[in-house]
Design a protein around this motif. Sequence first.
Motif, short mmCIF file in Angstrom:
data_model
loop_
_atom_site.label_atom_id
_atom_site.label_comp_id
_atom_site.label_asym_id
_atom_site.label_seq_id
_atom_site.Cartn_x
_atom_site.Cartn_y
_atom_site.Cartn_z
N GLU A 1 0.81 -1.23 0.00
CA GLU A 1 0.00 0.00 0.00
C GLU A 1 0.84 1.27 0.00
O GLU A 1 0.63 2.15 -0.86
N PRO A 2 1.79 1.45 0.94
CA PRO A 2 2.61 2.68 0.88
C PRO A 2 3.36 2.80 -0.44
O PRO A 2 3.50 3.91 -0.98
N THR A 3 3.85 1.68 -0.96
CA THR A 3 4.56 1.69 -2.24
C THR A 3 3.64 2.12 -3.37
O THR A 3 4.04 2.91 -4.25
N ALA A 4 2.41 1.61 -3.37
CA ALA A 4 1.44 1.99 -4.40
C ALA A 4 1.16 3.49 -4.37
O ALA A 4 1.11 4.15 -5.42
N PHE A 5 0.98 4.04 -3.17
CA PHE A 5 0.70 5.47 -3.04
C PHE A 5 1.89 6.32 -3.50
O PHE A 5 1.72 7.36 -4.12
N PHE A 6 3.08 5.88 -3.16
CA PHE A 6 4.29 6.65 -3.47
C PHE A 6 4.58 6.65 -4.97
O PHE A 6 5.09 7.64 -5.51
N THR A 7 4.26 5.55 -5.66
CA THR A 7 4.62 5.40 -7.07
C THR A 7 3.46 5.64 -8.04
O THR A 7 3.61 5.44 -9.24
N ASN B 1 -3.79 13.80 -4.57
CA ASN B 1 -3.04 14.10 -5.80
C ASN B 1 -1.60 14.54 -5.54
O ASN B 1 -1.05 15.39 -6.25
N ALA B 2 -0.99 13.94 -4.52
CA ALA B 2 0.41 14.27 -4.22
C ALA B 2 1.30 13.82 -5.38
O ALA B 2 1.02 12.82 -6.05
N GLU B 3 2.37 14.57 -5.61
CA GLU B 3 3.30 14.22 -6.68
C GLU B 3 4.06 12.95 -6.30
O GLU B 3 4.69 12.89 -5.24
N PRO B 4 4.00 11.90 -7.15
CA PRO B 4 4.72 10.66 -6.81
C PRO B 4 6.23 10.86 -6.85
O PRO B 4 6.73 11.78 -7.50
N PHE B 5 6.93 10.00 -6.12
CA PHE B 5 8.40 10.00 -6.08
C PHE B 5 8.98 11.31 -5.54
O PHE B 5 10.07 11.72 -5.93
N GLN C 1 13.89 1.65 -0.52
CA GLN C 1 14.49 0.79 -1.56
C GLN C 1 14.18 1.31 -2.95
O GLN C 1 15.03 1.26 -3.85
N ILE C 2 12.98 1.84 -3.14
CA ILE C 2 12.61 2.40 -4.45
C ILE C 2 13.45 3.65 -4.75
O ILE C 2 13.97 3.81 -5.86
#
Length: 536
Positions: free
Chosen positions: A133-139, A147-151, A394-395
């Motif tokens: 879930e956190p990874t999905a939101f971040f990427t 609508n936060a900017e990913p990465f 890690q990403i």
Amino acid sequence: MKFKPNKYSIESTDYQVGQDNFNKWGFDVHNTVFTASVALSILFIVTLLMLEPADAKAAIDSIKGSVLSNFDFLFMWGANILLIFAIVLAFSPLGKIRLGGDKATTDYSTMSWISMLFAAGMGIGLIFWGVAEPTAFFTNWYGTPLNAEPFTPEGRELALGATVFHWGLHAWAIYGMTALCLAYFVYNKGLPLSMRSVFYPLLGDKVWGITGDIIDVLTVLVTLFGLATSLGLGGAQAASGISHVFGFENSLYLKQFIILLIMGLAILSVTRGMDGGVKLLSNLNMVIAFIFLGLIAALNFTTVLDSLATAVVGYVKNIIPLSQSSGRDDTTWLHGWTVFYWAWWVAYAPFFGMFVARISKGRTVREFLVCVLVIPTLVTTAWMSVFGGVAIEQIIDKVGLLGAEQGITDVSLSLFYMLDAYPLGDVLSIIAVVLIVVFFVTTLDSGSIVIDSMTAGGKLEVPMKQKIVWAIISGVIAMVMLWIGGTQSIQALQSITIIAALPFTIILLLGCVSLLKGLLTEVDKPKVIDERIKQS
């Protein structure tokens, strides 16, 4: 309102717990609820065997999409109201009321009690979604919160904060209020442990007739299908992990074997009773989970401290905007995640509420709500911050498979991809698989107890074979769905559970009104007792 101890209690009605039960062949079950629940379960299995899974899933998904889009306000504000109500109730004078009466004592230590409610409530979900879930939101896997900017650093803060939001206070308020409603009417009013009892102050003696039967059958089916869905998804994740670590083919037969294993262990746990089964496994779950959490935290100490602080800040800063249903630009993310989660928690609330009600006698309303709201929220915050924070790091650093792919490609493997980056990755993955299996055994065991209670007219003590029957039915439904349509059938059943959550949201809100009416019958209790002491 004056103190009226018998109002809304079993003593104010002619109904006797278990009076409509069928007693033959070693069974003690409610005639209508048990028969209807079993018949509808069999009908569902037969229907699945006759339909094309893809067609059925497409139709059900269309209905689910309509429910999530058109009633998002009901799910969002339903969760908000339940949280506000729980906080106000906990710190009001009504918070002093003890479940079971003033002299009631607890059946389990606080640590065992918390372990059981945590294992039944969200344990397996944390394993499945802790990395994904956190990874999905971040990427930007399926939208980003607000609508936060990913990465970006802002995207990281919102990814961690929104994850905690989904697994924090709102979720546990939905669970906690359901459990409190049931526990109060069972232990303080002597009513049977079934959803119909919650509505006695609103419906009166109608709850003992067909209206109550419908409420209980719907509750049984939602709980049963939710359990079967969890079994199917959990079997798929455990199979993915075993295949990843040991190189076995991730086949249908492996998934079926895992479900059979979980079902067999759950039956063994059921036969050992509450203390030797669910309690023992829940305590074991917590020990393994904290060892697992501690190992990951120790390997990434600096990252974990930073991600924990970031998650808390992201949660506190954004809890109000994330709780809104209108004026949002991130509707894709809102419907795909938050509204979906609130509906999912509501669908699971009867199962969790029934089980926690059984183990919560002797707690005050305040102690119950504070513990149910705060302690699991702290644990889930730590868990999501550790696993989500490490995965995001890690990403960013392009480490391991998550870093190479810059996100998740297979949700069921995301945790194992993260663990692969460590020298002891295989050992950690084995621990994760064991944790998944034990959590699911606990869930199926406690779920069987809950369904059995509902189909036994709300009795707390019933023949052992009935619990085994429901453990087997849940497992069979999951296996049949995997056999005929794989994850498509599992996801279709998940969608049905979400659709069923719409009326249950209204039911839970009405349940709070009913609970308040019941609690207010005790407001003058201390005054009445003091007068009786003086007179004597």
